[in-house]
Design an enzyme around this catalytic site. Structure first.
Site, mmCIF file in Angstrom:
data_model
loop_
_atom_site.group_PDB
_atom_site.id
_atom_site.type_symbol
_atom_site.label_atom_id
_atom_site.label_comp_id
_atom_site.label_asym_id
_atom_site.label_seq_id
_atom_site.Cartn_x
_atom_site.Cartn_y
_atom_site.Cartn_z
ATOM 1 N N ASP A 191 88.050 -5.319 49.291
ATOM 2 C CA ASP A 191 87.073 -4.862 48.304
ATOM 3 C C ASP A 191 87.607 -4.928 46.871
ATOM 4 O O ASP A 191 86.891 -4.584 45.926
ATOM 5 C CB ASP A 191 86.579 -3.445 48.628
ATOM 6 N N HIS A 192 88.827 -5.411 46.693
ATOM 7 C CA HIS A 192 89.393 -5.614 45.359
ATOM 8 C C HIS A 192 89.772 -7.084 45.134
ATOM 9 O O HIS A 192 89.512 -7.623 44.067
ATOM 10 C CB HIS A 192 90.615 -4.715 45.152
ATOM 11 N N HIS A 210 93.562 -5.379 49.248
ATOM 12 C CA HIS A 210 92.408 -5.007 50.063
ATOM 13 C C HIS A 210 91.181 -5.837 49.681
ATOM 14 O O HIS A 210 90.961 -6.131 48.500
ATOM 15 C CB HIS A 210 92.105 -3.515 49.917
ATOM 16 N N HIS A 221 99.408 3.379 48.176
ATOM 17 C CA HIS A 221 98.137 2.998 48.814
ATOM 18 C C HIS A 221 98.332 1.685 49.567
ATOM 19 O O HIS A 221 97.918 1.545 50.718
ATOM 20 C CB HIS A 221 97.055 2.876 47.754
ATOM 21 N N ASP A 238 93.310 1.659 43.264
ATOM 22 C CA ASP A 238 93.188 2.763 44.212
ATOM 23 C C ASP A 238 94.446 3.634 44.215
ATOM 24 O O ASP A 238 94.758 4.281 45.223
ATOM 25 C CB ASP A 238 92.936 2.225 45.624
ATOM 26 N N HIS A 262 95.423 -4.735 44.129
ATOM 27 C CA HIS A 262 96.020 -4.764 45.461
ATOM 28 C C HIS A 262 95.227 -5.683 46.371
ATOM 29 O O HIS A 262 94.157 -6.171 45.994
ATOM 30 C CB HIS A 262 96.163 -3.356 46.051
ATOM 31 N N HIS A 314 87.039 2.993 42.039
ATOM 32 C CA HIS A 314 85.864 3.479 42.760
ATOM 33 C C HIS A 314 85.224 4.656 42.043
ATOM 34 O O HIS A 314 85.890 5.396 41.310
ATOM 35 C CB HIS A 314 86.253 3.945 44.177
#
Length: 301
Positions: free
Chosen positions: A103-104, A101, A155, A177, A99, A216
């Site tokens: 942090d990905h 975001h 998400h 996520d 996705h 995570h």
């Protein structure tokens, strides 16, 4: 027979020279990331290298043992990916982005600057360096490995999971996520209906032995919440004890299996009377919504 999560722990590879086997195992496991040790999970066709990133993220390098071609899932720290490529002596061909975001997907553009001809896959135009937008059911080849794209919006509206299988390896699913060990992602851009469809209609249909690699290291807190919801769940109790022991030794709690998740993940157990009683609802979509609302405000004791 030991519990499934103990069976899924990394095993020392079978090599003719026992001393070499031990040394190679140590090389594969030792070497700190930010929060956990690097770990490699082996099977006959596929090797999955766990690469810790940021505070509690995981990147995953999926290596086809036949061709030494590989894909990387959510490469937020490109330098670690480059170093892992050199260590494994592989050719990286694909980026599998779950996705958009940061942090990905935040490392995609930098990785593409350092490596040419990467196929960057994802289900959302907001993903950096995207050059192959995929949809539900699309197929990708990484060497001889088969990758199936699974659209799991909630998400984020473009969230994608990736199911990977070879000729003889245990299949693996990379869930970003959407699905965590013992939990699920927040409903930032979607609904309880969508998360129910993702977890309990799409992902749950794959074989129970499928290894789950999530985005995570949230396992301990997720299982504490699972026991808040379902205090007498023996599977959750045992898994939490195991997970705490792993984290005390700075080891990952990844992977779990889809079969395990059905035993202790409350978001995949919305049809259970004890969980419905906890949230005072019986409609499974209402149960999903109430569970997520409870989790969003819950604090471990």
């Amino acid at each position: 027979m030991p519990p499934m999560w103990r069976q899924s722990c990394p095993q020392i590879p079978s090599l003719p020279n026992p001393r070499a086997a031990i040394l190679n195992f140590v090389k594969g496991v030792w070497g700190r990331g930010n929060v956990t040790l690097n770990t490699a999970i082996y099977s006959s066709d596929m090797k999955i290298k766990l690469l810790p990133a940021l505070q509690d993220n995981y990147m995953y390098m999926i290596i086809d043992e036949k061709t030494k071609h590989a894909a990387i899932v959510d490469p937020v720290e490109p330098e670690k990916v480059i170093n892992a490529m050199k260590e494994e002596n592989i050719k990286l061909t694909h980026v599998l982005t779950t996705h958009h975001h940061w942090d990905h997907a935040g490392g995609n553009e930098e990785l593409c600057k350092q490596l040419t001809d990467l196929v960057v896959c994802g289900g959302d135009e907001r993903i950096g360096a995207l050059n192959k937008k995929v949809k539900d059911g699309d197929k990708i080849k990484v060497g001889s490995l088969n990758v199936t794209c699974i659209f799991t919006p909630c998400h984020t509206s473009g969230h994608m999971c990736y199911y990977v299988e070879g000729d003889s390896n245990v299949p693996a699913i990379f869930t970003g996520d959407c699905l965590f060990v013992g939990g699920c992602g927040r409903f930032f851009e979607g609904t309880a209906q969508q998360m129910h469809e993702a977890l309990n209609e799409k992902l749950s249909k794959f074989p129970d032995v499928t290894n789950v690699y999530c985005g995570h290291e949230y396992t301990v807190k997720n299982l504490m919440f699972a026991l808040h919801v379902e205090p007498n769940n023996r599977d959750a109790q045992q898994k939490l004890e195991w997970a705490k022991n792993r984290r005390d030794r700075n080891l990952p709690t990844i992977p779990s299996t889809l079969g395990e998740e059905k035993l202790f993940n409350p978001f995949m157990r919305t049809n259970q009377p004890v969980i419905q009683q906890h949230v005072h609802a019986s409609n499974i979509i209402e149960v999903m919504a109430a569970l997520r609302k409870d989790k969003d405000s819950w604090k471990p004791k």
